[in-house]
Design a protein around this motif. Structure first.
Motif, mmCIF file in Angstrom:
data_model
loop_
_atom_site.group_PDB
_atom_site.id
_atom_site.type_symbol
_atom_site.label_atom_id
_atom_site.label_comp_id
_atom_site.label_asym_id
_atom_site.label_seq_id
_atom_site.Cartn_x
_atom_site.Cartn_y
_atom_site.Cartn_z
ATOM 1 N N ILE A 85 0.838 -1.203 0.000
ATOM 2 C CA ILE A 85 0.000 0.000 0.000
ATOM 3 C C ILE A 85 0.873 1.254 0.000
ATOM 4 C CG2 ILE A 85 -1.641 1.363 1.370
ATOM 5 C CD1 ILE A 85 -2.929 -1.349 2.173
ATOM 6 N N LEU A 86 1.891 1.290 0.846
ATOM 7 C CA LEU A 86 2.797 2.445 0.887
ATOM 8 C C LEU A 86 3.535 2.613 -0.433
ATOM 9 C CD1 LEU A 86 4.240 2.158 4.507
ATOM 10 C CD2 LEU A 86 2.610 3.853 3.649
ATOM 11 N N LEU A 87 3.950 1.510 -1.025
ATOM 12 C CA LEU A 87 4.605 1.548 -2.329
ATOM 13 C C LEU A 87 3.650 2.088 -3.383
ATOM 14 C CD1 LEU A 87 7.020 0.727 -4.182
ATOM 15 C CD2 LEU A 87 5.854 -1.453 -4.459
ATOM 16 N N SER A 88 2.406 1.643 -3.335
ATOM 17 C CA SER A 88 1.388 2.100 -4.292
ATOM 18 C C SER A 88 1.169 3.601 -4.184
ATOM 19 C CB SER A 88 0.068 1.369 -4.051
ATOM 20 O OG SER A 88 0.226 -0.015 -4.211
ATOM 21 N N ILE A 89 1.077 4.100 -2.964
ATOM 22 C CA ILE A 89 0.881 5.540 -2.752
ATOM 23 C C ILE A 89 2.090 6.312 -3.268
ATOM 24 C CG2 ILE A 89 0.660 7.347 -0.993
ATOM 25 C CD1 ILE A 89 -1.011 5.268 0.639
ATOM 26 N N ASP A 124 3.561 10.939 -8.519
ATOM 27 C CA ASP A 124 3.820 11.660 -9.771
ATOM 28 C C ASP A 124 2.534 11.799 -10.577
ATOM 29 O OD1 ASP A 124 6.478 12.031 -9.202
ATOM 30 O OD2 ASP A 124 7.172 10.353 -10.423
ATOM 31 N N ALA A 125 1.757 10.731 -10.652
ATOM 32 C CA ALA A 125 0.489 10.786 -11.381
ATOM 33 C C ALA A 125 -0.477 11.768 -10.714
ATOM 34 C CB ALA A 125 -0.138 9.394 -11.460
ATOM 35 N N ILE A 139 -7.499 6.460 -8.018
ATOM 36 C CA ILE A 139 -8.228 7.255 -7.017
ATOM 37 C C ILE A 139 -7.519 8.582 -6.760
ATOM 38 C CG2 ILE A 139 -8.881 7.365 -4.569
ATOM 39 C CD1 ILE A 139 -9.439 4.292 -4.794
ATOM 40 N N LEU A 140 -6.207 8.519 -6.536
ATOM 41 C CA LEU A 140 -5.455 9.743 -6.263
ATOM 42 C C LEU A 140 -5.414 10.664 -7.488
ATOM 43 C CD1 LEU A 140 -2.528 8.425 -4.027
ATOM 44 C CD2 LEU A 140 -4.522 9.754 -3.333
#
Length: 189
Positions: free
Chosen positions: A7-11, A16-17, A146-147
């Protein structure tokens, strides 16, 4: 990798996106939910596919891929950011209220590639560690989408008040992200 690490890696990969999505929102006079959703989907898909490609390429190509990925991201983000700045500065006598936002699919694909190149290297890490690749790829894509959608909305709220200055700022942010990725790739920080 544990779920918390994924999850932390995904965030982290989504940042950048997210930043680029804020820039996209800055260029919209009115929020374009459809364009925002397509932007989020594109960033999410590319962020999910790149680690999968990296995973299949395996660790034997790690040094080759990471040796030039920062240059590719720098050139692509610098070009798009420079284009945004140029267009904002060189708007000539347009109708009251300035230019309408136009969804540009080619630009979106370039931005999606540029912001997901680092995820390719993460996929190579997946190949060398005990990782649930399917779960990791899904989380990376979903969190990025989502972000990114949130970024478009946040950028639009800010940009509707400041128009041309906001578009210039968005272009500068893209260029700075490219420079940051280049400097990180060169080992400066």
């Amino acid at each position: 990798m544990k779920l918390t690490e994924i999850i932390l890696l995904s965030i982290s990969l989504a940042m950048d996106a997210f930043s680029v999505s804020v820039c996209k929102g800055l260029s919209m006079k009115r929020i374009d939910y459809k364009g925002g959703a397509i932007t989020a989907l594109s960033f999410g898909v590319f962020q999910a596919v790149m680690p999968l490609i990296g995973y299949f390429l395996g660790s034997q190509f790690a040094s080759y891929i990471t040796s030039f990925s920062h240059w590719v991201a720098f050139v692509l983000l610098g070009f798009i950011g420079g284009k945004m700045i140029y267009e904002a500065v060189h708007e000539d006598g347009e109708e009251e209220g300035g230019a309408e936002y136009k969804f540009d699919f080619k630009e979106l694909i370039i931005l999606s590639i540029a912001t997901s190149i680092d995820a390719l290297a993460v996929g190579i890490v997946f190949a060398t560690e005990e990782t649930n690749v399917a779960l990791s790829v899904c989380l990376i894509g979903i969190i990025t989408a989502i972000l990114s959608f949130a970024g478009v909305i946040i950028g639009n709220k800010f940009g509707s008040k400041y128009e041309k200055k906001a578009e210039i700022a968005g272009g500068v942010v893209l260029v700075l992200i490219g420079v940051k990725l280049l400097l990180e790739g060169l080992g400066v920080f």
